[in-house]
Write a protein that holds these residues in place. Structure first.
Motif, PDB file in Angstrom:
ATOM      1  N   ASP A 199      53.719  43.707  35.047  1.00 15.76           N
ATOM      2  CA  ASP A 199      54.553  43.361  36.198  1.00 15.76           C
ATOM      3  C   ASP A 199      53.961  43.868  37.513  1.00 15.76           C
ATOM      4  N   ARG A 238      51.193  43.607  40.607  1.00 15.39           N
ATOM      5  CA  ARG A 238      50.301  42.645  41.284  1.00 15.39           C
ATOM      6  C   ARG A 238      49.648  43.283  42.491  1.00 15.39           C
ATOM      7  N   LYS A 277      48.036  42.267  45.789  1.00 12.00           N
ATOM      8  CA  LYS A 277      48.150  40.987  46.496  1.00 12.00           C
ATOM      9  C   LYS A 277      47.248  40.928  47.719  1.00 12.00           C
ATOM     10  N   ASP A 315      41.267  38.896  39.701  1.00 10.24           N
ATOM     11  CA  ASP A 315      41.726  37.511  39.600  1.00 10.24           C
ATOM     12  C   ASP A 315      41.170  36.686  40.762  1.00 10.24           C
ATOM     13  N   SER A 328      42.743  40.245  44.556  1.00 14.82           N
ATOM     14  CA  SER A 328      44.013  40.139  43.830  1.00 14.82           C
ATOM     15  C   SER A 328      43.793  40.432  42.349  1.00 14.82           C
ATOM     16  N   LYS A 329      44.840  40.964  41.756  1.00 14.27           N
ATOM     17  CA  LYS A 329      44.771  41.314  40.338  1.00 14.27           C
ATOM     18  C   LYS A 329      46.207  41.457  39.817  1.00 14.27           C
ATOM     19  N   SER A 330      46.474  40.854  38.696  1.00 13.60           N
ATOM     20  CA  SER A 330      47.807  40.999  38.081  1.00 13.60           C
ATOM     21  C   SER A 330      47.638  41.546  36.684  1.00 13.60           C
ATOM     22  N   TYR A 331      48.462  42.505  36.338  1.00 15.98           N
ATOM     23  CA  TYR A 331      48.644  42.821  34.927  1.00 15.98           C
ATOM     24  C   TYR A 331      50.050  43.359  34.714  1.00 15.98           C
TER      25      TYR A 331
END
Lengths: 288, 223
Positions: A16, A18, A20, A56, A11-14
């Motif tokens: 808006d 994501r 998942k 993440d 998982s990785k968010s930056y």
């Protein structure tokens, strides 16, 4: 089974965007195509494998090694071609080779020179003066010259002429003839993958839609062409997405047999291409 | 490590030969025309400290840092090579500039003064402080980080001027005297050699802290 690449719950968010809970595996000795529309997360996955961005959560193992704990080992055994090759623009190709080669213990200079000849690389020319195609060829020559066990290519064929695209695909097929060598190939030119990929992983909006053997995917999905009756409420569940135009309806289905049973000669069922699968799954329903 | 330094030297060969030689030539010549000894450590230290960062800033321009970090090296090794190369360059430029400062005909400063242990240590101290602050800012913010540092120095200068007009010149002079007085006090209590070594250790500690902070920033950086 031994895997060239194993990704678990990544998982990785930056901003808006994501990624998942992404999971998929590439067995050793095979080519996997990573497909998906622009912004789906293909490049993010590749950058995560190379540790260019921080994850993440989740786990990445390449060639049996953890990509964080054994970063140097992994990077020395992976050959990569970025979508925009970031070599040192003002250096000549010969000088780029001079800077890169010492980092790889298995660098084969004779192989590099052979590939440079084969790809007609102008070694005395500055990198920034090359066409996109030649930049890609150079990046590929570098990736192949250190005898990588896993090649990771991010959109390598976009912007290339059809002749070189075909040559590249042949090169990749030849590469995996040496058992234990594997390729992860991200692209949105799906016709390339229909030629060479053994496995297809489809990512959309940061989520894996499917990751399966190519033949299984192409055998499972079909495009149905017929009249508006295809879209009647009782049949809608058969279709994943459809396009409605002035001349009828086209829809994607994973239940070709059932469609045939219900509509008989009133509907034409054809094997879906990867592009059609990607299109209908990405765009959903709409008008042609 | 050597491979990384070699890569950077090949990559920036023209820059190193151009700026790395012209810069000390210029500073050496300018230094030979003045008799203000403070110029050597205070101004020279700053000017030498920014050269390696200008060099690394070129990678921002070529967008090639992502490629460098795709090579089989850890980020820590990558940074260690940069620190080593930077210090190597700074030393060389400082040595060249100082030599010229006394060798140019008509030089006003004596070699014994420029190459006294005190002056060398003071120059090293200023370089270590400037570079120690600049490098983490550069890693975190890129070339903007350097500008932030320069603007911050100017703001400090403005604040000092305001402070001076508020409290009077004598008070400010007294405050500034605290530094050399403190060094002199340390020297007299420890002796010259241990004080020298203590200051060297302090500079090494500062450089180490700067490295660790830069490493923490680089670890979090995404390409």
């Amino acid at each position: 089974m031994e895997y060239a690449l194993e990704i678990r719950n990544l998982s990785k968010s930056y901003g808006d965007f994501r990624l998942k809970d992404v999971s998929f595996s590439l067995p050793r000795g095979y080519i996997m195509g990573l497909i998906g529309p622009n912004g789906a997360g293909k490049t993010t996955i590749i950058k995560l494998v190379l540790n260019l961005i921080r994850r993440d959560g989740g786990e990445i193992r390449a060639l049996g090694f953890d990509n964080l704990a054994d970063e140097v080992e992994i990077k020395s055994r992976i050959g990569f071609v970025h979508d925009t090759p970031f070599f040192y623009e003002h250096l000549t190709l010969a000088n780029v080779r001079k800077t890169v080669a010492p980092f790889y213990r298995d660098w084969d200079d004779a192989l590099f020179r052979r590939l440079a000849d084969e790809f007609r690389l102008p070694l005395g020319k500055r990198f920034k003066k090359l066409s996109r195609g030649t930049k890609m060829k150079f990046a590929l020559a570098v990736a192949l010259s250190h005898k990588a066990d896993l090649l990771i290519l991010d959109e390598p064929t976009s912007g290339l002429d059809p002749v070189f695209r075909r040559e590249l695909l042949q090169k990749l097929s030849a590469f995996i003839q040496d058992e234990g060598k594997s390729v992860l190939f991200s692209t949105h030119i799906t016709s390339d993958l229909e030629r060479i990929a053994d496995f297809i992983t489809f990512i959309r909006g940061g989520e894996i839609v499917f990751s399966s053997p190519r033949d299984q995917i192409l055998g499972a999905w079909a495009v149905v062409k017929g009249g508006p009756e295809l879209l009647a409420a009782e049949h809608r569940a058969l279709f994943k997405g459809h396009r409605q135009g002035a001349y009828g309806v086209q829809a994607l289905t994973a239940a070709a047999g059932e469609v045939h049973r219900r509509f008989g000669r009133d509907a034409v069922v054809e094997t879906a291409t990867l592009e059609e699968i990607m299109f209908y799954m990405t765009k959903g329903n709409g008008h042609a | 490590m050597i491979k990384l330094i070699r890569k950077d030297l090949i990559l920036h060969k023209k820059f190193v030969l151009g700026v790395g030689i012209l810069y000390p030539l210029y500073l050496g010549f300018m230094g030979s025309r003045v008799d203000n000894l403070a110029m050597l450590p205070v101004l020279g230290g700053f000017l030498y400290a920014i050269v390696p960062l200008i060099l690394f800033g070129r990678e921002d321009k070529f967008k090639s840092e992502a490629f460098g970090l795709s090579l089989p090296v850890t980020r820590r090794e990558y940074l260690r090579a940069r620190f080593l190369l930077s210090w190597g360059l700074m030393f060389l430029m400082y040595a060249m500039g100082s030599l010229l400062m006394v060798a140019v005909p008509g030089a006003r400063l004596a070699a014994a003064t420029v190459f006294s242990p005190k002056m060398i240590l003071l120059s090293l101290a200023f370089m270590a402080v400037y570079f120690g602050f600049l490098m983490p800012l550069f890693i975190r913010f890129g070339q903007v980080g350097m500008l932030v540092f320069i603007v911050a120095l100017q703001l400090i200068g403005v604040l000092l001027m305001v402070f001076r007009s508020a409290v009077g010149v004598t008070t400010v002079k007294k405050l500034f005297r605290l530094i050399p007085d403190g060094v002199a006090a340390v020297q007299s209590s420890l002796g010259a050699v241990p004080a020298f070594l203590a200051l060297l250790a302090l500079l090494a500690l500062l450089t180490y802290a700067s490295f660790e902070l830069s490493a923490a920033f680089l670890r979090r950086k995404e390409f």
